[in-house]
Design an enzyme around this catalytic site. Structure first.
Site, mmCIF file in Angstrom:
data_model
loop_
_atom_site.group_PDB
_atom_site.id
_atom_site.type_symbol
_atom_site.label_atom_id
_atom_site.label_comp_id
_atom_site.label_asym_id
_atom_site.label_seq_id
_atom_site.Cartn_x
_atom_site.Cartn_y
_atom_site.Cartn_z
ATOM 1 N N ASN A 287 -0.591 7.900 -7.137
ATOM 2 C CA ASN A 287 -0.875 9.336 -7.138
ATOM 3 C C ASN A 287 -0.041 10.074 -8.162
ATOM 4 O O ASN A 287 -0.541 10.896 -8.921
ATOM 5 C CB ASN A 287 -0.607 9.913 -5.752
ATOM 6 C CG ASN A 287 -1.838 9.873 -4.887
ATOM 7 O OD1 ASN A 287 -2.738 10.684 -5.043
ATOM 8 N ND2 ASN A 287 -1.905 8.885 -4.011
ATOM 9 N N ARG B 263 0.473 3.598 -3.224
ATOM 10 C CA ARG B 263 -0.178 4.886 -2.989
ATOM 11 C C ARG B 263 0.628 6.016 -3.648
ATOM 12 O O ARG B 263 0.112 6.826 -4.397
ATOM 13 C CB ARG B 263 -0.305 5.151 -1.499
ATOM 14 C CG ARG B 263 -0.966 6.488 -1.201
ATOM 15 C CD ARG B 263 -1.045 6.750 0.276
ATOM 16 N NE ARG B 263 -1.794 5.699 0.968
ATOM 17 C CZ ARG B 263 -1.246 4.801 1.760
ATOM 18 N NH1 ARG B 263 0.049 4.817 1.982
ATOM 19 N NH2 ARG B 263 -1.983 3.881 2.339
ATOM 20 N N SER C 70 0.837 -1.204 0.000
ATOM 21 C CA SER C 70 0.000 0.000 0.000
ATOM 22 C C SER C 70 0.872 1.254 0.000
ATOM 23 O O SER C 70 0.574 2.230 -0.681
ATOM 24 C CB SER C 70 -0.930 -0.012 1.206
ATOM 25 O OG SER C 70 -0.184 0.158 2.388
#
Lengths: 265, 156
Positions: free
Chosen positions: A208, A204, A200
Site C-alpha cells: 500500500n 499489505r 500477508s
C-alpha cells in the site's frame, strides 16, 4: 519534475526508490548484499518512534487522575481507542497486547505519515547536505514491514506454545482441520496458514505504501499545473490509507495473537 | 525486494519500543484513567448519597419542627394553667388573710371594749364610792358597808 534538467524520468523514479545503504563489510555506502543496513529506514523510523515514545512518556509522567492536560488527553484517547479494540477481540488478559498494539498503531501511522510530506522535500535537503539517497517513508522498505510482521509472528508462536504447550500446538498443527487420518495434509495446510500471516501482514503494508509513494512520484513528474490537483486528491485519499493501514496492521496483530491464545475446536 | 540486516535492526528497534511502551507509557496512563473512572463513579455515588441524605434531613427537620410546635403549644398551655392557678391561689390567700385580719381586729376591738367597760366600771364604782362616802361620811363607816357597795357594783 526534473531538478537538474538532464535527469530522466526513470532515473528520477529510481533515485527515489533507492535506500541510503551502508555496506557493513566495507563500512562504506553501497549495497553489500545481506550485510547492509538501510540507514534512512533505520534513522527515520527510530526518530519517529522516539517522537512517539517521548510524547507518550511525557503524558505518562504527568498522568493524573484529576483533570488531564492536552497531551495526556491525546494519549488517553489513543490508549482508550487501542484498548477498546483489544477488549473487543481479546478474551484473555495479556499485558503485552495493549502496549504492542499501541506501539504498532502510532509508530506505523507516523512512518506512513512521512508519505504526505512533499516528495522531494527531505531528499533535497539531504542532497544539499551531501547525502546521495534518501527514502523518506520507512514503511516502503520491505525490511521494516517484515521486521514488524516477523516479530508478531514470533509472538504468535511464543503464545501458541505457551498457552497450548508443545504437544497442544503440535496436535493442532497435525489434526486441524481434518483429523489424524490426513495428518500430512493438515500439516501443510496449517503451515501455509501460519506462514501466510506474517507475509500477508507485511506485504499489505509495504504494498500500500509503496504504491502510494510511487503514485506521488509519478504525480511529481506531471506538468506543474496538473500536479497540485492530482497530488491534492491523492494526498487527501492517502490520509485515509495511512491511518487505515496502521489500523489494519494493529487489528490483525491483535486478532492473530488472540487466535494464538484460543484453543481450536 | 532486498532483505538485509535492516530487518534484524528493525526487529530489535521494534522490541525496544514495545518494551518501553509496556514499561513506561502504558501503565501510568491506564492507571490514571482507571483511577479517574473510579473517582467519577465515587463522586456520582457520593452525590446520589448526598441527595438522599438531604432529603432525609429535610424530613427530619420538618418532623422536628412539628414536634417543637406541639411542645411549645403544650408548654404555653401548662404555663397558662399554672398562671391561673397561681392567681387563684393568691386570691384565696388574700381572702384568707383579709378575713383573718378582720377577725383579729374584731377580737382586739372586743377586748378593748371589755377593758374600757371594766375601767369604766372601776371609775364608776370609785365615783359612786366617793359620792357615797361624801354622802355617808357623816353617818356611815365605809368599812361597815363595803360588802353592800360591792354587791351593788356587781349588779351594775
Amino acid at each position: 519534475m526534473s531538478e537538474h534538467g538532464t535527469i530522466t524520468t526513470s532515473s528520477y523514479i529510481q533515485h527515489h526508490l533507492q535506500n541510503l545503504q551502508l555496506n557493513l563489510k566495507t563500512m562504506s555506502l553501497g549495497n553489500g548484499g545481506f550485510w547492509t543496513i538501510n540507514l534512512d529506514t533505520m534513522i527515520i523510523s527510530i526518530v519517529l518512534g522516539s517522537l512517539f515514545l517521548m510524547l507518550f512518556r511525557l503524558a505518562a509522567k504527568k498522568a493524573t487522575a484529576g483533570v488531564p492536560g492536552k497531551i495526556q488527553n491525546f494519549a488517553e484517547i489513543m490508549i482508550d481507542f487501542v484498548n477498546q479494540q483489544v477488549k473487543d477481540t481479546f478474551h484473555v488478559t495479556n499485558h503485552l497486547i495493549g502496549p504492542l498494539a499501541l506501539t504498532i498503531f502510532v509508530w506505523v501511522f507516523l512512518m506512513n505519515f512521512m508519505d504526505l510530506l512533499p516528495i522531494d522535500f527531505l531528499p533535497r535537503i539531504a542532497g544539499s547536505l551531501g547525502i546521495p539517497y534518501l527514502r523518506v517513508v520507512p514503511t516502503t522498505d520491505v525490511n521494516l514491514t517484515f521486521a514488524l510482521s516477523l516479530s508478531v509472528f514470533l509472538l504468535i508462536l511464543f503464545y501458541s506454545i505457551k498457552i497450548k504447550g508443545f504437544s497442544g500446538f503440535g496436535k493442532e498443527l497435525a489434526t486441524h482441520p481434518f483429523g489424524w487420518k490426513l495428518l500430512p495434509v493438515n500439516l501443510v495446510l496449517k503451515l501455509v496458514e501460519e506462514i501466510a500471516k506474517p507475509i500477508s501482514l507485511s506485504l499489505r503494508l509495504f504494498g500500500n505504501l509503496y504504491a502510494g509513494e510511487l503514485i506521488f512520484i509519478l504525480i511529481a513528474l506531471l506538468p506543474w499545473w496538473l500536479q497540485w490537483a492530482l497530488g491534492g486528491v491523492w494526498a487527501i485519499f492517502h490520509i485515509l490509507i495511512i491511518a487505515l493501514q496502521a489500523f489494519i496492521f494493529m487489528m490483525l496483530t491483535i486478532v492473530y495473537l488472540s487466535m494464538a491464545h484460543e484453543e481450536v475446536h | 525486494m532486498n532483505i538485509n540486516l535492516t530487518l534484524l535492526g528493525q526487529m530489535i528497534t521494534f522490541a525496544i519500543f514495545v518494551w518501553f511502551t509496556l514499561k513506561y507509557v502504558w501503565p501510568p496512563i491506564t492507571t490514571a484513567m482507571a483511577e479517574r473512572n473510579k473517582r467519577i463513579a465515587d463522586g456520582l455515588a457520593a452525590a446520589e448519597q448526598g441527595k438522599r441524605d438531604l432529603e432525609i434531613a429535610h424530613h427530619k427537620v420538618l418532623e422536628q419542627l412539628r414536634d417543637a410546635k406541639v411542645q411549645a403549644a403544650s408548654l404555653i398551655e401548662q404555663a397558662t394553667q399554672r398562671g391561673n392557678h397561681i392567681v387563684e391561689e393568691a386570691k384565696e390567700q388574700a381572702r384568707h388573710e383579709g378575713s383573718r385580719l378582720i377577725a383579729v381586729a374584731k377580737s382586739e376591738i372586743e377586748q378593748e371594749v371589755i377593758r374600757a367597760k371594766q375601767e369604766l366600771q372601776l371609775q364608776v364604782s370609785e365615783l359612786a364610792m366617793a359620792m357615797a362616802q361624801k354622802i355617808l361620811q357623816r353617818e356611815l363607816d365605809p368599812t361597815k358597808h363595803a360588802d353592800l357597795i360591792n354587791h351593788m357594783l356587781k349588779e351594775l
